[in-house]
Design a protein around this motif. Structure first.
Motif, short mmCIF file in Angstrom:
data_model
loop_
_atom_site.label_atom_id
_atom_site.label_comp_id
_atom_site.label_asym_id
_atom_site.label_seq_id
_atom_site.Cartn_x
_atom_site.Cartn_y
_atom_site.Cartn_z
N ARG A 1 0.82 -1.21 0.00
CA ARG A 1 0.00 0.00 0.00
C ARG A 1 0.86 1.26 0.00
NH1 ARG A 1 -5.63 -0.67 2.87
NH2 ARG A 1 -5.66 1.56 2.43
N GLU A 2 1.96 1.21 0.72
CA GLU A 2 2.78 2.42 0.81
C GLU A 2 3.42 2.79 -0.51
OE1 GLU A 2 3.00 0.69 4.93
OE2 GLU A 2 4.96 0.74 3.92
N GLN A 3 3.50 1.83 -1.41
CA GLN A 3 4.10 2.13 -2.70
C GLN A 3 3.19 3.00 -3.56
OE1 GLN A 3 7.07 1.45 -2.66
NE2 GLN A 3 7.50 -0.56 -3.52
N CYS A 4 1.93 2.94 -3.28
CA CYS A 4 0.98 3.58 -4.19
C CYS A 4 0.97 5.08 -3.96
CB CYS A 4 -0.42 3.00 -3.97
SG CYS A 4 -0.43 1.21 -4.15
N THR A 5 1.04 5.82 -5.03
CA THR A 5 1.18 7.27 -4.91
C THR A 5 -0.16 8.00 -4.91
OG1 THR A 5 1.41 7.31 -7.29
CG2 THR A 5 3.44 7.38 -6.01
N SER A 6 -1.12 7.43 -5.59
CA SER A 6 -2.41 8.15 -5.69
C SER A 6 -3.34 7.68 -4.60
CB SER A 6 -3.04 7.89 -7.04
OG SER A 6 -2.19 8.32 -8.07
N ARG A 7 -4.56 8.09 -4.71
CA ARG A 7 -5.53 7.76 -3.68
C ARG A 7 -6.08 6.37 -3.91
NH1 ARG A 7 -9.45 12.55 -4.91
NH2 ARG A 7 -10.82 11.19 -3.72
N LEU A 8 -6.01 5.55 -2.89
CA LEU A 8 -6.62 4.24 -3.00
C LEU A 8 -8.08 4.29 -2.57
CD1 LEU A 8 -3.86 1.74 -1.86
CD2 LEU A 8 -4.83 2.05 -4.12
N ASP A 9 -8.51 5.43 -2.12
CA ASP A 9 -9.91 5.53 -1.71
C ASP A 9 -10.78 5.99 -2.87
OD1 ASP A 9 -10.13 8.86 -0.24
OD2 ASP A 9 -9.03 8.09 -1.96
N ALA A 10 -10.38 5.64 -4.08
CA ALA A 10 -11.16 6.05 -5.25
C ALA A 10 -12.54 5.43 -5.21
CB ALA A 10 -10.43 5.62 -6.51
N VAL A 11 -13.47 6.05 -5.91
CA VAL A 11 -14.81 5.49 -6.05
C VAL A 11 -15.11 5.26 -7.52
CG1 VAL A 11 -15.72 6.51 -3.93
CG2 VAL A 11 -15.86 7.77 -6.08
N ALA A 12 -16.07 4.41 -7.73
CA ALA A 12 -16.38 4.00 -9.11
C ALA A 12 -16.72 5.20 -9.98
CB ALA A 12 -17.54 3.01 -9.10
N SER A 13 -17.35 6.23 -9.40
CA SER A 13 -17.80 7.35 -10.24
C SER A 13 -16.66 8.18 -10.78
CB SER A 13 -18.74 8.25 -9.44
OG SER A 13 -18.10 8.71 -8.27
#
Lengths: 575, 603
Positions: free
Chosen positions: B355-367
């Motif tokens: 998870r720490e590798q990911c730079t963008s938001r992992l809390d994205a939503v489908a919309s």
């Protein structure tokens, strides 16, 4: 006050088109070839209209002359019934002209038509064409218009792009002369802030950009700041503005205007509720300018603002001024009937946002009944009743009332239902678009005629109303004679048509203008007796009361035409 | 009406978003405010010298809706609360152009989310000015002059090309000045009724075919190149005044009882700029359209009906004008097809070390996903213009459901843009129809699997979807997973200094169990400097292959490239067998990978 702008003659490569205004004063009386005073009845053939377009005796080629129908009910701008472009001799000929009423226009935007009746110059020359008309000599005499050009910049010297120009005459007396009325906002600045206004009648003008408060317009759009009205002379006061001298065929340049900082707009917020105080979601907001006596001045519009789920709205980008605001349950300006009517709320924006406005949508009264046509059983006519629209409006009493009416359509069996009516005296009328041949004769309620309208109380459901229309294809063709030999200069001759025997102030059927050849036509009349009154519709000078110039009774048959002659007896004005 | 710019007509690719149809402008004034709006987009509009631009019109749009606002005297703006989605932001102000339109044309798009602040730098637009005179040198007054942008400064026109026609009229000296031009290559034409035929008065030029600068028909016209802010002067036109012809007819089935309206547009057959447009209101009993002043040539007549929901029906017809009027045309609108489905975002595994590798938001939503369908070009030379339902974009709502609507009949390819760089498309399925599940007739779906197969899923991303007129295909389900990887590198060849042919790079999955998963394949085009980029990749093991590519149209956009078909996949797997394996971890961004290309001896 002399303007300090430059006056410079334009030079064009075509000397024939360049006309310097000499001392010749083109008579304002319409210049009509005397041969055309009465139509030449030659052998049967389709009608034509012909003439010549000149500027100071020189022919003007490439001018489009068109016959524009007077009653245009199509979608979009009116289309000419016939058109032709003048040849190298300046001559035009419009052939195969269908019977009808037209405005003859010559479109030469850089010119002024100097032989036009100033009252009707903008619309054209009225002609009621009959099948055998062979009209020669419908000439246009042009003068080259004047030009005003300049640049609009702001205090930092940057150009103001797409600033719209307004031009009014410097002399107030001329302001009522339609020839001096230039449509506002027809000219605007380019990316350098430069503007060029052409085709102006010679005179003195006040030039301005920007928007003033309480001018009777409303401003629908998204621009959140605006330029306060600034006249040439860099002033916001019309009385201080520097007049600009315009000479025919010449260019007045350097009419530069510097505007100050743009001014802010404001918001008006509030709620729309129903008569129980519950919020109304999805209601459209419509607003208009309100004058000093608290009445809508006529223009109103919507920028699409609607209330949210809590019935709240926020109208943005409003300039300081006096406004009237009302709501609409359905789509703004839709033709769909609504069960409710709206209050109108007046508010003023001075220098801050306004909030707490509350507009009530109340369940309205309704009127139902039947619409019938009198005097004919022709199934083709009866079938067309469903094309009619019945309009209804409550007579305004006091207070601010939205300037809208409701409409209902007619069902196949002639029944109708009008909803959303404000309490009061409701007048019924035939709505838009008009259907040729039908006129409203009378409205009956409870067995009696209701010429003053039907009284409805709040939320009432009035039924059994009978609307009687007449259908007719009768035509009156008239000819006006002028004992002095020609139509008086500056006159706007018209004929009023009333049902004979109707009470004072009632029975009005139509009002038609008399054309350039002294002819008028009234169409789609049902059989009966009518009273025709001839008069000059030009605005009388204050203190004078207009007297009818002639009056006659005419019997119109079921179908076909009847001829009548009226004499324009000029009576001295009474005090 | 709240719509601006009557004299400018957009012919953008994004007409599918409900671009400002003349009569419908007031309807589009608000952002969709369905549940949970999540913040505003704010920003500032400035010019090249950093000065604020007041009263600029700002357009914030996503496939879910649009919000318009204007800048204040400081150039600042703020939208209302917007639902979560991916938004594009652009502005226009008189005399300026927005450089983001050029980026769009190149296939680049910048997306914003509620809560973002945007700075929009407007540049001064170019100018074309000159005089229109008759054959004997007399000035023509109040004649329409159009500056028609036909292609960008570099490259050919493609379906992304931003065509736009600017119109002004001449003054009493015959002088016109058209400003605010976006850089590009233009044709200039005088005469005719103007783009909408809305003349307040008839003019002598209404029925003329346009005269192109300097004094020709369309075929002999001289192009004018406008760089940023450049002014082209003395673009004088000697008017020919040749009569054009009328193209007229009736819209057979355009009458409605609601506020729909139909736009009827004439395009030259080989180009995508608008010759002229008319509008017919649905309630109007007169459904006739007339174009005057049309020169000889081939045209496409495109009618599109718009209602509150967007484009609902369309038809396109080829019209030939040869020396006389074309009358009696009958346009019959055909209902448009739609594709519906769902986007599902898989949960991020709890406690995942990457998870720490990911730079963008992992809390994205489908919309925040954007979906796009484009119709494949027909065998015949297809028109470039987007009219008639060739494409649509959509974003899912808060429940993840999307609706791609307004599509003409034909074969479509779907592309998906995940919410951000940390997400990839794991599966894309369209259940084969059975009567209980979808409405689509079997013929409407072209399966990549033999018909005898049981309810297997097909992959619409590369097999394509064939839509019949007015049909609706339901049940397209896209599953997105977190942990997407990215790969950047460049290509070198043994023969340094030799001109590099155009390359395509193929990414082939190395795991045997993924050999048939078409979504694990990817294609990227190599840029002129030899660099390539893959994004939104599933973690795993891959092989890379470089092959010279056939010349083709530049990619429409930066969405996921199309994976190759089954036959090509098998071919690529064989060729790639000997190459190195690259292992990509979740959210790993591998840069500077060097791929050596060795030319094959024979094909």
């Amino acid at each position: 006050m002399r303007s300090n702008a430059l006056l410079r003659s334009t030079s064009t490569s075509a000397r024939a088109l360049f006309c310097v205004l000499s001392v010749v004063a083109c008579a304002l009386a319409p210049h009509v070839n005397t041969h055309a005073q009465t139509p030449v009845r030659a052998s049967k053939g389709s009608a034509f209209v012909a003439g010549r377009v000149t500027c100071e005796e020189h022919p003007v080629a490439g001018v489009l002359v068109a016959l524009m129908p007077v009653n245009w009910s199509g979608f979009g701008p009116p289309q000419p019934a016939a058109k032709a472009t003048t040849d190298a001799e300046g001559r035009y000929r419009l052939t195969n002209v269908p019977v009808g009423s037209y405005q003859l226009t010559a479109n030469a935007p850089a010119y002024i038509i100097s032989n036009a009746n100033p009252l009707t110059a903008r619309q054209g020359r009225l002609l009621n064409i009959t099948a055998d008309d062979q009209l020669e000599g419908l000439d246009f005499m042009l003068t080259r218009g004047g030009v005003i050009t300049g640049r609009v910049t702001n205090a930092e010297g940057k150009p103001v792009v797409e600033a719209r120009l307004r031009i009014i005459t410097a002399d107030e007396a001329d302001r009522r002369n339609p020839q001096y009325m230039i449509p506002p906002f027809a000219f605007q600045t380019d990316d350098r802030g430069v503007y060029r206004i052409y085709g102006l009648l010679a005179g003195r003008y006040l030039v301005s950009v920007g928007e003033g408060q309480d001018e009777g317009f409303i401003r629908v759009g998204r621009a959140s700041s605006y330029i306060p009205r600034t006249f040439y002379g860099d002033t916001s006061e019309q009385a201080q503005a520097k007049p600009v001298e315009v000479v025919a065929g010449a260019e007045t340049s350097g009419v530069d205007i510097t505007v100050g900082k743009p001014a802010h707009t404001y918001e008006a917020a509030g709620r729309v509720v129903d008569e129980h105080g519950q919020p109304v979601a999805g209601a459209g907001l419509i607003y208009g300018a309100v004058n000093a006596t608290g009445r809508f001045t006529g223009g109103y519009g919507s920028d699409g603002t609607r209330t949210n789920e809590r019935g709240e709205f926020r109208m943005k980008n409003l300039m300081p001024g006096h406004y009237g605001l009302f709501a609409s349950q359905g789509q703004a300006f839709s033709q769909e009937p609504s069960a409710t009517y709206s209050d109108a709320v007046a508010f003023e924006i001075i220098d801050q946002d306004v909030s707490g406005l509350e507009i009530k949508l109340t369940h309205g009264a309704s009127i139902s009944g039947t619409l019938v046509v009198e005097g004919t059983n022709n199934p083709a006519v009866v079938a067309r009743l469903t094309e009619l629209r019945l309009g209804a409006g409550t007579r305004a009493t006091e207070g601010l009332v939205p300037p809208v009416s409701t409409e209902a359509h007619i069902n196949a069996d002639g029944s109708f239902l009008i909803t959303g009516l404000r309490p009061g005296k409701v007048q019924l009328f035939l709505g838009y678009p008009p259907v040729k041949g039908f006129t409203l004769l009378r409205v009956q309620h409870d067995g009696a005629d209701s010429p003053q309208g039907i009284e409805v109380t709040s939320g009432a459901q009035v039924s059994g109303v009978r609307v009687v229309v007449a259908y007719g294809t009768g035509v009156i063709r008239g000819q006006v004679q002028y004992p002095s030999g020609a139509r008086p200069a500056g006159a706007r001759i018209a004929v009023n048509v009333r049902r004979a025997g109707a009470a004072e102030g009632e029975g009005y059927v139509a009002s038609v203008l008399v054309d350039e050849l002294g002819r008028f036509v009234v169409e789609n009349l049902s059989a009966g007796e009518y009273e025709l009154t001839l008069f000059d519709a030009a605005t009388p000078t204050p203190g004078q009361r207009r007297q009818p110039a002639d009056r006659k009774l005419v019997n119109v048959p079921d179908t076909g035409e009847v001829q009548v002659t009226l004499v324009f007896n000029q009576t001295p004005p009474t005090q | 009406m709240s719509c601006q710019a009557l004299t400018v007509r957009f012919n953008l690719l994004r007409r599918a978003f409900g671009a400002c149809a003349f009569l419908l402008c007031a309807l589009g004034a608000h952002a969709q405010t369905d549940n949970a709006p999540q913040g505003v987009i704010t920003g500032r509009v400035i010019d090249e010298s950093g000065q604020p631009v007041a009263n600029a019109f700002i357009n914030v749009s996503s496939p879910r809706g649009r919000a318009n606002t204007s800048s204040d005297t400081d150039g600042r703006f703020s939208t209302d609360n917007l639902p979560r989605s991916a938004y594009t932001v652009n502005a226009n102000a008189p005399g300026y152009f927005d450089p983001s339109s050029l980026e769009f044309e190149r296939g680049e798009r910048t997306y914003y989310q509620p809560g973002d602040a945007v700075t929009i730098r407007l540049n001064k637009g170019g100018v074309i000015t000159g005089r229109v005179t008759s054959a004997n040198g007399e000035p023509l007054v109040a004649v329409h002059v159009d500056a028609i942008r036909v292609r960008p400064l570099e490259g050919q026109a493609n379906s992304n090309t931003f065509t736009r026609t600017f119109e002004r009229t001449t003054d009493d000296r015959g002088v016109y000045r058209i400003y605010g031009l976006t850089p590009g290559v233009y044709l200039v034409a005088a005469g005719g009724q103007g783009m909408f035929g809305f003349n307040s008065r008839p003019s002598p030029y209404d029925d003329d075919a346009p005269t192109f600068y300097p004094s020709t028909t369309h075929d002999g016209a001289t192009e004018i190149t406008i760089q940023a802010g450049q002014e082209a002067t003395d673009i004088d036109i000697r008017y020919r005044g040749e009569p054009g012809h009328a193209v007229s007819g009736v819209l057979v089935n355009g009458q409605t009882s609601d506020n729909s309206s139909t736009s009827i547009t004439l395009f030259p057959a080989s180009s995508n700029y608008t010759v002229s447009s008319r509008f017919v209101a649905g309630r109007d009993s007169n459904q006739v359209f007339v174009f005057n002043g049309i020169a000889d040539g081939e045209y496409d007549l495109v009618a599109e009906q718009y209602s509150r929901d967007g484009r609902t029906a369309a038809v396109s017809q080829r019209v030939s004008v040869r020396g006389k009027d074309v009358t009696g045309l009958k346009l019959a609108l055909a209902p448009l097809a739609a594709i519906t489905g769902r986007v599902v975002l898989e949960a991020v595994p709890a406690g995942a070390a990457w998870r720490e590798q990911c730079t963008s938001r992992l809390d994205a939503v489908a919309s925040e996903t954007t979906l796009s369908v484009r119709r494949e070009r027909d065998a015949r030379a297809d028109a470039l213009h987007p009219g008639g339902g060739r494409l649509a974009d959509a974003a899912p709502d808060d429940k993840g459901e999307f609706y791609l609507r307004g599509l003409a009949a034909g074969r479509f390819r779907l592309t998906v843009r995940p919410p951000n760089s940390d997400w990839y498309v794991r599966t894309a399925t369209l259940a084969l129809p059975n009567s209980a599940r979808t409405n689509a007739p079997p013929a409407a779906i072209r399966a990549g699997v033999p018909p005898s197969a049981p309810a297997a899923n097909i992959n619409p991303l590369f097999d394509g979807l064939t839509l019949a007129a007015g049909s609706q295909v339901n049940g397209l389900t896209l599953t997105l997973a977190p942990g997407a990887a990215a790969l950047r590198g460049h290509v070198t060849t043994a023969s340094e200094g030799a001109a590099l042919p155009e390359f395509e790079i193929y990414l082939v999955p190395a795991e045997r169990e993924r050999a048939d998963d078409a979504l694990r394949y990817a294609t990227a085009r190599v840029r002129s400097d030899g660099a390539f980029t893959f994004t939104h990749l599933a973690p795993g093991r891959y092989r890379l292959l470089a092959r010279p590519a056939p010349a083709r149209e530049p990619a429409d956009d930066q969405f996921t490239s199309l994976p190759p078909d089954a036959q090509t996949r098998a071919l690529l797997r064989r060729e790639a067998e000997t190459t190195d394996i690259i292992e990509l971890q979740p959210c790993q961004h591998l840069k500077d990978y060097v791929l050596h290309y060795t030319p094959k001896q024979a094909h």
